[in-house]
Design an enzyme around this catalytic site. Structure first.
Site, PDB file in Angstrom:
ATOM      1  N   ASP A   1       0.138 -12.457 -10.454  1.00 25.16           N
ATOM      2  CA  ASP A   1       1.068 -11.689  -9.628  1.00 25.16           C
ATOM      3  C   ASP A   1       2.308 -12.550  -9.408  1.00 25.16           C
ATOM      4  O   ASP A   1       2.361 -13.372  -8.497  1.00 25.16           O
ATOM      5  CB  ASP A   1       0.394 -11.318  -8.300  1.00 25.16           C
ATOM      6  CG  ASP A   1       1.315 -10.506  -7.398  1.00 25.16           C
ATOM      7  OD1 ASP A   1       2.502 -10.358  -7.734  1.00 25.16           O
ATOM      8  OD2 ASP A   1       0.836 -10.033  -6.345  1.00 25.16           O
TER       9      ASP A   1
ATOM     10  N   TYR B   1       6.222  -4.083   9.584  1.00 22.28           N
ATOM     11  CA  TYR B   1       5.521  -5.214  10.210  1.00 22.28           C
ATOM     12  C   TYR B   1       5.969  -5.429  11.652  1.00 22.28           C
ATOM     13  O   TYR B   1       6.178  -6.572  12.071  1.00 22.28           O
ATOM     14  CB  TYR B   1       5.764  -6.516   9.433  1.00 22.28           C
ATOM     15  CG  TYR B   1       5.454  -6.443   7.964  1.00 22.28           C
ATOM     16  CD1 TYR B   1       4.147  -6.204   7.536  1.00 22.28           C
ATOM     17  CD2 TYR B   1       6.440  -6.608   7.005  1.00 22.28           C
ATOM     18  CE1 TYR B   1       3.849  -6.129   6.180  1.00 22.28           C
ATOM     19  CE2 TYR B   1       6.147  -6.543   5.659  1.00 22.28           C
ATOM     20  CZ  TYR B   1       4.853  -6.300   5.250  1.00 22.28           C
ATOM     21  OH  TYR B   1       4.565  -6.239   3.925  1.00 22.28           O
TER      22      TYR B   1
ATOM     23  N   TYR C   1      -1.470 -12.705  -1.113  1.00 26.15           N
ATOM     24  CA  TYR C   1      -0.855 -11.433  -0.717  1.00 26.15           C
ATOM     25  C   TYR C   1      -0.452 -10.709  -1.990  1.00 26.15           C
ATOM     26  O   TYR C   1       0.226 -11.280  -2.842  1.00 26.15           O
ATOM     27  CB  TYR C   1       0.373 -11.674   0.170  1.00 26.15           C
ATOM     28  CG  TYR C   1       1.133 -10.391   0.441  1.00 26.15           C
ATOM     29  CD1 TYR C   1       0.714  -9.518   1.452  1.00 26.15           C
ATOM     30  CD2 TYR C   1       2.231 -10.017  -0.338  1.00 26.15           C
ATOM     31  CE1 TYR C   1       1.389  -8.325   1.678  1.00 26.15           C
ATOM     32  CE2 TYR C   1       2.905  -8.826  -0.106  1.00 26.15           C
ATOM     33  CZ  TYR C   1       2.478  -7.989   0.895  1.00 26.15           C
ATOM     34  OH  TYR C   1       3.130  -6.805   1.122  1.00 26.15           O
TER      35      TYR C   1
ATOM     36  N   LYS D   1      10.298  -7.801  -7.137  1.00 28.96           N
ATOM     37  CA  LYS D   1      11.264  -8.494  -6.288  1.00 28.96           C
ATOM     38  C   LYS D   1      12.622  -8.824  -6.959  1.00 28.96           C
ATOM     39  O   LYS D   1      13.532  -8.044  -6.826  1.00 28.96           O
ATOM     40  CB  LYS D   1      10.619  -9.732  -5.683  1.00 28.96           C
ATOM     41  CG  LYS D   1       9.471  -9.350  -4.718  1.00 28.96           C
ATOM     42  CD  LYS D   1       9.527 -10.051  -3.387  1.00 28.96           C
ATOM     43  CE  LYS D   1       8.803  -9.283  -2.315  1.00 28.96           C
ATOM     44  NZ  LYS D   1       7.332  -9.393  -2.339  1.00 28.96           N
TER      45      LYS D   1
END
Ligand SMILES: *Cc1c(COP(=O)(O)O)cnc(C)c1O
Length: 422
Positions: free
Chosen positions: A239, A18, A146, A268
């Site tokens: 999600d 990014y 996202y 994560k």
């Protein structure tokens, strides 16, 4: 002090995430991390307000995680799951299923959150194909959502949330606002009803939309989404890559709304920040559509490192810590502190809103100005905070000490006050 040799020689060859490589602030050289602290090459240590993209929920170098991975390393670091299976993966699958609502009993391991979401999307498409409805190929996704950086997951993510839009790869998405009001809920219900014959699934980040800007919604909104999907026979993908494992206050965000999705994605914090591991976990209804004598019904997917034994060992150790240490109580204490200590930010010119949920505190700016200045300034004050989009947020490790947490919230107040005068 000069940066270390490895930094000077190797850093120019790293293409960082990014980042506009030409203008991005120089990344900080980290030589070690322990507890909630990042140790830099020049000897400074920073209190970590990010937890490495929300993974390091037990802090860094927790002895129980290190011991578990070391022990596994000596026995069996990795074998593929094609035709083979090992104890860490099999036992982890069973353990995850026990933590999830009934029926979510079929664990497909992957190596990253994006791939777990890709697998969930493929499960949804395959479900309808196997039931004789290949025309049900569209997804409903939410603004500010996202779901990853791969092309398929980008097609269900919100391009307006700061992530470039990729080709849709044949994935068609209806992108709508989360239905927060009664009128919006009726509208959402109507949308699913009128498109049901072409819809495969609704995909949602329950309660907190993470990378899209730490946007939060209440349990009733999530419940309305789930009920509409159920009513119109559309699959629901939750999600929980970001929210899973305590970040929102419960072990899983869906539990707060008593919503039972058809597929859940986890990653994560699954390994407590130790290494990449993810899972797409399907309910019986989805699994049964792939189950039969005909090989053509099978789910054709298999990441090379799926179910990596070292990563599974780390996940076991992380789950042990959720059982033996008071993680959710720590999250509740962090929530209380963030609520109190971020509240003064509301008075700073240029601040639109402060949002807190579990161990997530977000300060919404009216517009992002001087992002690179902010990213440089925080480390100068002794903390690592990395704002994105128009949001400055804190997602510390759950084990953070009260004085370290105060250091983070004081830094946010101080730096945003300075920022408002730029
Ligand atoms: C981070 C994230 C992903 C992608 O995970 P990666 O491991 O970066 O591929 C997907 N969904 C959500 C909600 C996330 O926060």
């Amino acid at each position: 002090m000069n940066p270390p040799d490895w930094y000077v020689k190797g850093r120019p060859h790293l293409w960082l995430p990014y980042a506009q490589m030409k203008t991005a602030p120089a990344p900080l050289p980290v030589t070690a991390a322990h507890g909630c602290r990042l140790v830099l090459a020049d000897g400074r240590d920073l209190v970590d307000g990010v937890a490495s993209w929300w993974t390091a929920c037990h802090g860094y170098a927790h002895p129980h995680l290190l011991a578990a991975v070391e022990a596994q390393l000596k026995v069996l670091p990795h074998v593929m799951l094609g035709g083979l299976v090992h104890e860490p993966a099999a036992r982890l699958a069973g353990r995850l299923v026990k933590l999830l609502p009934p029926g979510l009993a079929h664990v497909f391991f992957a190596d990253s959150g994006s791939v777990a979401v890709e697998v969930a999307l493929k499960m949804a498409l395959g479900y309808w194909r196997n039931l004789g409805h290949p025309e049900r190929r569209r997804f409903v996704a939410f603004r500010h959502g996202y779901h990853g950086d791969t092309l398929g997951t980008m097609a269900v993510g919100d391009p307006g949330a700061g992530f470039q839009h990729g080709p849709s790869l044949g994935l068609e998405t209806l992108r709508v606002d989360l239905p927060r009001t009664i009128a919006e809920r009726a509208e959402f219900d109507h949308l699913l009803s009128s498109h049901r014959h072409e819809l495969a699934a609704v995909i949602v980040e329950p309660l907190v939309q993470g990378a899209g800007g730490m946007k939060m919604h209440d349990a009733a909104t999530l419940e309305a989404v789930a009920r509409a999907a159920e009513r119109h026979g559309v699959l629901l993908i939750a999600d929980e890559v970001m929210t899973g494992f305590g970040r929102s206050g419960r072990l899983f965000a869906c539990a707060e709304a008593e919503v039972i999705p058809d597929i859940v994605c986890l990653s994560k914090a699954l390994t407590g920040g130790m290494m990449g591991l993810a899972a797409a976990i399907a309910g019986d209804r989805v699994y049964d559509a792939f189950y039969g004598d005909d090989f053509d019904l099978a789910l054709m997917h298999g990441p090379t490192y799926m179910g990596n034994a070292l990563a599974c060992a780390a996940a076991h150790a992380s789950l042990d810590l959720f059982e033996t240490e008071p993680r959710l109580a720590q999250v509740a204490a962090i929530e209380t502190h963030l609520n109190d200590a971020l509240a003064p930010c509301r008075k700073i010119p240029g601040i639109a809103e402060v949002r807190v949920k579990g161990a997530i505190g977000a300060v919404q700016l009216t517009e992002m100005r001087h992002l690179d200045w902010l990213r440089r300034r925080f480390p100068e004050t002794g903390v690592f905070v990395r704002p994105f989009g128009d949001v400055v947020y804190l997602t510390p490790p759950f084990v953070i000490a009260p004085d370290e947490l105060a250091q983070l919230t004081e830094a946010v107040n101080r730096v945003l006050n300075e920022w408002s005068r730029l």
